[in-house]
Design a protein around this motif. Structure first.
Motif, PDB file in Angstrom:
ATOM      1  N   ARG A  34      -0.960  10.288  -2.635  1.00 43.17           N
ATOM      2  CA  ARG A  34       0.409  10.245  -1.496  1.00 43.17           C
ATOM      3  C   ARG A  34       0.830  11.950  -1.241  1.00 43.17           C
ATOM      4  O   ARG A  34       1.249  12.785  -0.206  1.00 43.17           O
ATOM      5  CB  ARG A  34       1.706   9.793  -2.520  1.00 43.17           C
ATOM      6  CG  ARG A  34       2.657  10.503  -2.221  1.00 43.17           C
ATOM      7  CD  ARG A  34       3.322   9.379  -0.759  1.00 43.17           C
ATOM      8  NE  ARG A  34       3.365   7.836  -1.522  1.00 43.17           N
ATOM      9  CZ  ARG A  34       3.157   6.680  -0.008  1.00 43.17           C
ATOM     10  NH1 ARG A  34       2.836   6.903   1.248  1.00 43.17           N
ATOM     11  NH2 ARG A  34       3.377   5.544  -0.320  1.00 43.17           N
ATOM     12  N   PRO A  66       4.043   6.150   4.489  1.00 43.94           N
ATOM     13  CA  PRO A  66       3.973   4.212   4.818  1.00 43.94           C
ATOM     14  C   PRO A  66       4.012   4.044   3.442  1.00 43.94           C
ATOM     15  O   PRO A  66       3.670   4.415   2.349  1.00 43.94           O
ATOM     16  CB  PRO A  66       3.028   4.224   5.974  1.00 43.94           C
ATOM     17  CG  PRO A  66       1.837   5.695   5.475  1.00 43.94           C
ATOM     18  CD  PRO A  66       3.070   6.028   5.019  1.00 43.94           C
ATOM     19  N   MET A  67       3.980   2.037   3.195  1.00 43.33           N
ATOM     20  CA  MET A  67       3.483   2.149   1.168  1.00 43.33           C
ATOM     21  C   MET A  67       2.414   1.827   1.372  1.00 43.33           C
ATOM     22  O   MET A  67       1.687   3.021   0.085  1.00 43.33           O
ATOM     23  CB  MET A  67       4.157   0.240   2.080  1.00 43.33           C
ATOM     24  CG  MET A  67       3.055  -0.676   0.582  1.00 43.33           C
ATOM     25  SD  MET A  67       3.876  -2.056   0.775  1.00 43.33           S
ATOM     26  CE  MET A  67       2.555  -2.888   2.257  1.00 43.33           C
ATOM     27  N   GLU A  68       1.340   1.722   2.477  1.00 45.52           N
ATOM     28  CA  GLU A  68      -0.017   2.198   2.006  1.00 45.52           C
ATOM     29  C   GLU A  68      -0.470   3.755   2.406  1.00 45.52           C
ATOM     30  O   GLU A  68      -0.276   3.606   3.723  1.00 45.52           O
ATOM     31  CB  GLU A  68      -1.101   0.879   2.719  1.00 45.52           C
ATOM     32  CG  GLU A  68      -2.376   1.213   2.387  1.00 45.52           C
ATOM     33  CD  GLU A  68      -3.686   0.378   2.489  1.00 45.52           C
ATOM     34  OE1 GLU A  68      -4.527  -0.125   2.241  1.00 45.52           O
ATOM     35  OE2 GLU A  68      -3.163   0.118   4.133  1.00 45.52           O
ATOM     36  N   LYS A 112       2.812 -11.050   2.581  1.00 46.40           N
ATOM     37  CA  LYS A 112       3.192 -10.083   2.119  1.00 46.40           C
ATOM     38  C   LYS A 112       3.950 -10.021   0.273  1.00 46.40           C
ATOM     39  O   LYS A 112       3.746  -8.917  -0.088  1.00 46.40           O
ATOM     40  CB  LYS A 112       3.357  -8.382   2.809  1.00 46.40           C
ATOM     41  CG  LYS A 112       2.577  -8.660   3.941  1.00 46.40           C
ATOM     42  CD  LYS A 112       3.272  -7.419   5.003  1.00 46.40           C
ATOM     43  CE  LYS A 112       2.547  -6.704   5.561  1.00 46.40           C
ATOM     44  NZ  LYS A 112       2.817  -5.630   6.947  1.00 46.40           N
ATOM     45  N   TYR A 129      -5.798  -4.953   1.585  1.00 47.68           N
ATOM     46  CA  TYR A 129      -4.856  -3.862   1.988  1.00 47.68           C
ATOM     47  C   TYR A 129      -5.879  -3.072   2.458  1.00 47.68           C
ATOM     48  O   TYR A 129      -6.931  -3.622   1.176  1.00 47.68           O
ATOM     49  CB  TYR A 129      -3.626  -3.309   1.869  1.00 47.68           C
ATOM     50  CG  TYR A 129      -2.484  -3.687   2.154  1.00 47.68           C
ATOM     51  CD1 TYR A 129      -2.064  -3.612   3.559  1.00 47.68           C
ATOM     52  CD2 TYR A 129      -1.665  -4.377   1.453  1.00 47.68           C
ATOM     53  CE1 TYR A 129      -0.923  -4.420   4.097  1.00 47.68           C
ATOM     54  CE2 TYR A 129      -0.575  -4.994   1.548  1.00 47.68           C
ATOM     55  CZ  TYR A 129      -0.026  -4.835   2.847  1.00 47.68           C
ATOM     56  OH  TYR A 129       0.539  -5.606   3.033  1.00 47.68           O
ATOM     57  N   GLY A 156      -0.663  -1.813   6.500  1.00 44.54           N
ATOM     58  CA  GLY A 156       0.033  -0.812   5.641  1.00 44.54           C
ATOM     59  C   GLY A 156       0.975  -0.297   6.036  1.00 44.54           C
ATOM     60  O   GLY A 156       1.968   0.181   4.817  1.00 44.54           O
ATOM     61  N   GLY A 157       1.296  -0.060   6.916  1.00 44.61           N
ATOM     62  CA  GLY A 157       2.684   0.561   6.632  1.00 44.61           C
ATOM     63  C   GLY A 157       2.209   1.700   8.012  1.00 44.61           C
ATOM     64  O   GLY A 157       1.142   2.248   7.232  1.00 44.61           O
ATOM     65  N   SER A 168      -7.233   1.546   7.452  1.00 49.12           N
ATOM     66  CA  SER A 168      -6.329   0.992   7.810  1.00 49.12           C
ATOM     67  C   SER A 168      -5.390   2.289   9.129  1.00 49.12           C
ATOM     68  O   SER A 168      -4.972   2.997   9.153  1.00 49.12           O
ATOM     69  CB  SER A 168      -5.366   1.308   6.755  1.00 49.12           C
ATOM     70  OG  SER A 168      -4.699   1.862   7.066  1.00 49.12           O
TER      71      SER A 168
END
Length: 449
Positions: A270, A187-189, A16, A23, A237-238, A207
């Motif tokens: 996002r 989350p990051m992704e 990572k 991802y 990815g979170g 995901s």
């Protein structure tokens, strides 16, 4: 760092931090198309008309979906009723209903993500709007008793002894209300998906934390056998709870990929995650805590109200922890749900206990101040080895041990007990907590004869 290590830490951390991890949002496929969502600007009502002419005129646009007619798409159901797979039972693009601001009103598929996003922004919808309620106290919000709306032991009210009467007679009393605002995952992704058909088989790169919910939920929606769906999730990815159940955009993506005969990729912007995925709902907690003058807790009354959507009842489970954190014989807890015009809330880190324990522990600190007791000492004095609700002994309980070790390590004895007299980083505080640990009877498959 010279290479991966298995001596400690996460086994996937090296890939990572060095950028090797791929991802779902990174995946590519031959002939890959890209999808974007156009979302509702009305908070509640009906769609009168959707104008897609400008969107279809964008170069590279392959498809604009505003309805999933004739594709055997239905609701995925909601887990609260024990038979659902979606984070909510409501499936957009099936009819003209607008249940919340930000729900999809069109899915655009194009050759590039830029063309898809541009076209989605050009979709224009006209609405017959209705009054909107999005907060606990809004006009039009409907509140129901959870124990009546969702009968069953897990989400029932909890009552032992005579909590109201003992509280009224207690010489030391705290009566406080705590309001908690909604909280959203970042989350990051963000949610990301690649769907592709291989003949009559559907492959979903998603995901997700729950491949089973994706497989069985899509099978229900598309009217196909689950064995014809493969779900691949190499890395999440979170999530923090956001990716626990089937997302509402997956069925439309599968329909689009089947119509076009090409793989389709969607990465949620996002800004859309705050309306299109689950969140920790707003809640209100009234805590009435009684004690004798020595600080021994005599009664706790916990009245909780939690936000949910109009179309689903996302249940609260605050009382599991607050009724058992201390040895209080007299406890009364009730939970109510308030229907609002939002997407259905869902799990988030510390799904229920986080806000409930904060409220209870703040009230316990008030008791400590009112009785002149040390907050750690008061908590130790109210520890218990027996479940106050069932009367059964705990299989394990280490709250007292944690409090003593923490007090020793953080120099608790040197603190000033006067409120507001210390500031971080030299101002330690104390609080307890307990995430529920649930087990069930093991199911044994009969041995073959």
């Amino acid at each position: 760092m010279t290479g991966p290590s298995v001596s400690g830490g996460r086994v996937d951390a090296y890939d990572k931090v060095t950028g090797r991890t791929r991802y779902t949002a990174d995946l590519t496929r031959p002939g890959l198309l890209h999808a974007a969502l156009s979302t509702a600007t009305a908070g509640r009502g009906r769609i009168v008309e959707v104008d897609t002419r400008a969107a279809r005129a964008v170069p590279g646009v392959r498809l604009v979906l505003t309805r999933l007619d004739g594709e055997a798409v239905c609701s995925p159901g909601h887990p609260a009723d024990g038979s659902g797979y979606g984070f909510q039972s409501f499936q957009p693009l099936l009819d003209d209903r607008v249940a919340y601001r930000g729900q999809p009103v069109a899915l655009v598929v194009a050759d590039t993500p830029v063309a898809a996003a541009e076209a989605a922004d050009l979709v224009r919808a006209e609405y017959a709007a209705q009054p909107v309620a999005v907060t606990l106290d809004a006009v039009g919000a409907e509140t129901v008793a959870q124990a009546e709306a969702l009968p069953g032991p897990r989400f029932a009210d909890v009552s032992t002894g005579d909590a109201e009467g003992v509280f009224a007679r207690s010489p030391v009393r705290v009566d406080a209300v705590f309001d908690f605002a909604p909280q959203h995952h970042v989350p990051m992704e963000p949610p990301a998906t690649v769907v592709e058909w291989h003949g009559d088989r559907l492959v979903v790169h998603e995901s997700t934390q729950n491949t089973g919910a994706v497989r069985h939920g899509l099978a229900r929606q598309l009217g196909i056998d689950p064995s014809r769906i493969d779900v691949v999730s190499h890395h999440v990815g979170g999530s923090f709870g956001q990716k626990t159940w089937l997302q509402s955009h997956l069925a439309p993506l599968a329909v689009a990929a089947r119509r076009l005969g090409r793989p389709v990729k969607f990465v949620m912007p996002r800004s859309q995650t705050f309306h299109a995925t689950t969140f920790r709902p707003a809640s209100r907690h009234r805590l009435k805590v009684g004690a004798d003058r020595s600080g021994r807790l005599t009664a706790v009354v916990h009245e909780a109200r939690q936000q949910t959507s109009r179309h689903d009842l996302f249940p609260a489970d605050f009382l599991t922890v607050t009724s058992r954190l201390y040895g209080v014989r007299h406890f009364h807890g009730v939970q109510r749900l308030t229907r609002t015009d939002v997407q259905t809330p869902g799990f988030m880190r510390a799904p229920f206990e986080h806000v409930a324990v904060f409220a209870l522990e703040t009230a316990v600190d008030e008791i400590a101040h009112a009785t002149g007791r040390d907050p750690v000492g008061l908590r130790l004095a109210n520890d218990t080895a027996t479940d106050p609700v069932t009367g059964l002994p705990f299989s394990s309980r280490h709250l007292a041990e944690c409090l003593r070790r923490g007090a020793a390590r953080f120099g608790w004895a040197a603190r000033s007990p006067r409120p507001g007299s210390m500031r971080a980083p030299d101002g330690p505080s104390s609080a307890g907590g307990s995430p529920p640990a649930r087990t069930g009877p093991r199911w044994h498959r009969p041995s073959p004869v």
